[in-house]
Design an enzyme around this catalytic site. Structure first.
Site, PDB file in Angstrom:
ATOM      1  N   ARG A  21      -0.190  15.023  12.506  1.00  0.00           N
ATOM      2  CA  ARG A  21       0.171  15.174  11.045  1.00  0.00           C
ATOM      3  C   ARG A  21       0.329  16.614  10.301  1.00  0.00           C
ATOM      4  NH1 ARG A  21      -2.369   9.415   8.555  1.00  0.00           N
ATOM      5  NH2 ARG A  21       0.073   9.052   7.946  1.00  0.00           N
TER       6      ARG A  21
ATOM      7  N   ARG B 274      -8.861  -0.431   4.011  1.00  0.00           N
ATOM      8  CA  ARG B 274      -8.071   0.894   3.203  1.00  0.00           C
ATOM      9  C   ARG B 274      -6.758  -0.030   3.276  1.00  0.00           C
ATOM     10  NH1 ARG B 274      -7.442   6.535   6.404  1.00  0.00           N
ATOM     11  NH2 ARG B 274      -6.040   6.523   4.574  1.00  0.00           N
TER      12      ARG B 274
ATOM     13  N   ASP C   2       3.832   1.026  12.617  1.00  0.00           N
ATOM     14  CA  ASP C   2       3.184   1.041  11.590  1.00  0.00           C
ATOM     15  C   ASP C   2       2.678  -1.010  12.203  1.00  0.00           C
ATOM     16  OD1 ASP C   2       3.429   2.263   8.472  1.00  0.00           O
ATOM     17  OD2 ASP C   2       2.372   3.240  10.397  1.00  0.00           O
TER      18      ASP C   2
ATOM     19  N   CYS D  61      -5.660   9.215   9.201  1.00  0.00           N
ATOM     20  CA  CYS D  61      -5.852   8.324  10.371  1.00  0.00           C
ATOM     21  C   CYS D  61      -5.978   8.901  11.410  1.00  0.00           C
ATOM     22  CB  CYS D  61      -5.362   6.537  11.259  1.00  0.00           C
ATOM     23  SG  CYS D  61      -5.165   5.506   9.304  1.00  0.00           S
TER      24      CYS D  61
ATOM     25  N   LYS E 196       0.855  -1.309   0.217  1.00  0.00           N
ATOM     26  CA  LYS E 196       0.205   0.163   0.050  1.00  0.00           C
ATOM     27  C   LYS E 196       0.554   1.414   0.075  1.00  0.00           C
ATOM     28  CE  LYS E 196      -1.741   1.099   4.418  1.00  0.00           C
ATOM     29  NZ  LYS E 196      -2.076   3.530   4.200  1.00  0.00           N
ATOM     30  N   ASN E 197       1.750   0.547   1.401  1.00  0.00           N
ATOM     31  CA  ASN E 197       2.907   2.069   1.151  1.00  0.00           C
ATOM     32  C   ASN E 197       3.446   2.705  -0.178  1.00  0.00           C
ATOM     33  OD1 ASN E 197       0.925   3.144   3.070  1.00  0.00           O
ATOM     34  ND2 ASN E 197       2.648   2.304   4.744  1.00  0.00           N
TER      35      ASN E 197
ATOM     36  N   LEU F 175       6.987  19.847   7.133  1.00  0.00           N
ATOM     37  CA  LEU F 175       8.328  19.767   6.667  1.00  0.00           C
ATOM     38  C   LEU F 175       7.723  19.841   4.360  1.00  0.00           C
ATOM     39  CD1 LEU F 175       9.297  16.539   8.711  1.00  0.00           C
ATOM     40  CD2 LEU F 175       9.654  19.512   8.932  1.00  0.00           C
TER      41      LEU F 175
END
Ligand code: EPZ
Length: 417
Positions: A121, A397, A305, A116, A22-23, A125
């Site tokens: 978050r 997700r 995670d 999430c 996914k990432n 940056l």
């Protein structure tokens, strides 16, 4: 809003082929905007964040054709530079379209990303780096209006090795004029795989996977054919599912070199394991050992995670484990729900002490983010009795039909939509 019913006390094991990451696929889909012609991505995970990204690409005017888990994206006719609010607010990785659109069209408009509820978050940056590279950013009613008449390479120093910020700067720098150097860059495998994809499109990138990445801007990027690498968090999830239920499992496609810190913890827990060129085998111990400390951190440290998933495992450990969550400031939302199942966990700020208990008991619990809900699902697999786990919309997700997978591996898990 869906929930799972889980009949606990059944061993989870057998063989499973890990899906695409996914990432990794999310930033690579954003990067397709930078290619002047067709991109073909195979081994894509058919999860809701993937489909949401395809909708973003279509709303920008890209042609998107999905066949099985291979998607063909042609962004030659981009007609818009705006990511609609409803698409931005549901997925954190939509912020990556800022870098891709600026790299391609020199302008972009999008709202503050959602994601999430594991922390505020921020994207400071990202934005600070963009301004250094010549992007003019104005914000009105939480919408960012960005223009980059001239994109210039720059020396960027990241205060924190942010994955998303590193990815966004890569997307902006590959077509900027001159050289960009990212200092204190994120080193996650997903950064390595994004750089490999961009290089396949003709980008000049050096040092990915190290704390310093150098990018020489090029005028044009062409299309590419790329296979999405394995999902190391999905792999870790299924190793933990087997470990918590006393099973044994072989994961095809899992690569040890990208899972060292997770495998090290599972080894400390007493799990037998073996890795070969095709995958990873794990065998659960009679009882998990848990007298150690666990600290999350940027790669190659233990991944944040995996923290919720490991916590579920540790609730049944022989001993006490002190967990420190150093990456996100609100990633313990699964703790109270685990305690409803009989776990003994005491939180203090970014730390949680997990006192191992003999048993967990079925309960009705509520997940509020992707990995937290996965942790509750794991705990319910080990708990005696029939549990109900709310939060299927979060699971979808990041995991493809996890109820079917766990059932095929010996569990009894049903999704009630
Ligand atoms: C990525 O999120 C992943 N998401 C997350 O996975 C993962 O937990 C995280 O990296 C860390 O590994 C995707 O790749 C889509 P960060 P990201 O920027 O990029 C702070 C999952 O479950 N920060 O490295 O958002 C931030 O608040 C998800 O698959 C700033 O302060 O992570 C956080 O505390 C969850 N300012 C820390 O850095 C910024 O501008 C890490 O964030 C950016 C980040």
């Amino acid at each position: 809003m869906g929930y799972y019913t889980v009949e606990g006390g059944r061993k989870i094991g057998g063989e499973y082929t890990v899906h695409g990451s996914k990432n990794a696929v999310l930033p690579i889909l954003a990067a397709t905007l930078l290619a002047a012609d067709e991109v073909v991505l195979e081994n894509c995970p058919l999860i809701s964040d993937f489909y949401a990204s395809l909708e973003i690409l279509k709303s920008l005017g890209c042609s998107v054709v999905l066949e099985g888990n291979t998607v063909t994206v042609d962004s030659v006719h981009i007609s818009s530079c705006e990511i609609p609010e409803e698409q931005v607010s549901c997925m954190r990785s939509s912020i990556l379209y800022l870098g891709a659109l600026l790299g391609r069209k020199k302008e972009a408009k999008l709202g503050h990303p959602g994601g999430c509820v594991i922390g505020k978050r921020p994207i400071d940056l990202h934005l600070r780096a963009f301004e250094k590279m010549g992007v003019e950013i104005t914000e009105k009613d939480n919408i960012f209006f960005c223009k980059s008449p001239k994109l210039l390479g720059y020396d960027i120093y990241l205060e924190f090795p942010s994955v998303g910020a590193t990815e966004n700067i890569l997307l902006l720098a590959v077509k900027a004029e001159g050289t960009t150097v990212i200092h204190n860059a994120a080193r996650e495998p997903e950064i390595i795989w994004l750089a490999k994809f961009l290089r396949a499109c003709g980008a000049e990138i050096y040092g990915e996977g190290s704390p310093t990445i150098m990018i020489e801007g090029v005028r044009k990027l062409h299309g590419a054919y790329f296979s999405i690498p394995f999902d190391r968090i999905e792999a870790g999830t299924f190793l933990c599912a087997s470990a918590i239920t006393g099973g044994e499992i072989y994961l095809y496609g899992a690569e040890k070199q990208y899972m060292e810190s997770t495998l090290e913890i599972l080894d400390q827990m007493g799990c037998g394991q073996r890795a070969d060129e095709n995958g990873i085998f794990l065998q659960a111990p009679k009882r998990i050992l848990s007298d150690f400390t666990l600290r999350t951190g940027p790669y190659p440290a233990f991944p944040t995670d995996m923290q919720p998933l490991m916590m579920s495992l540790l609730t049944l450990g022989k001993g006490t484990c002190m967990i420190s969550e150093t990456v996100f400031e609100a990633r313990f939302r699964h703790v109270n729900e685990l305690c409803k199942m009989g776990a003994d966990i005491r939180m203090q700020g970014q730390n949680a002490a997990v006192f191992g208990v003999e048993k967990l008991y079925a309960a009705e619990v509520v997940g509020t983010d992707l990995r937290g809900t996965a942790a509750l699902l794991l705990a319910s697999l080990a708990a005696e009795g029939k549990s109900i786990v709310h939060g299927a919309e979060y699971m979808e997700r990041g995991y493809e039909k996890i109820e079917d997978v766990l059932t095929s591996l010996g569990g009894k898990v049903h999704l009630i939509s």
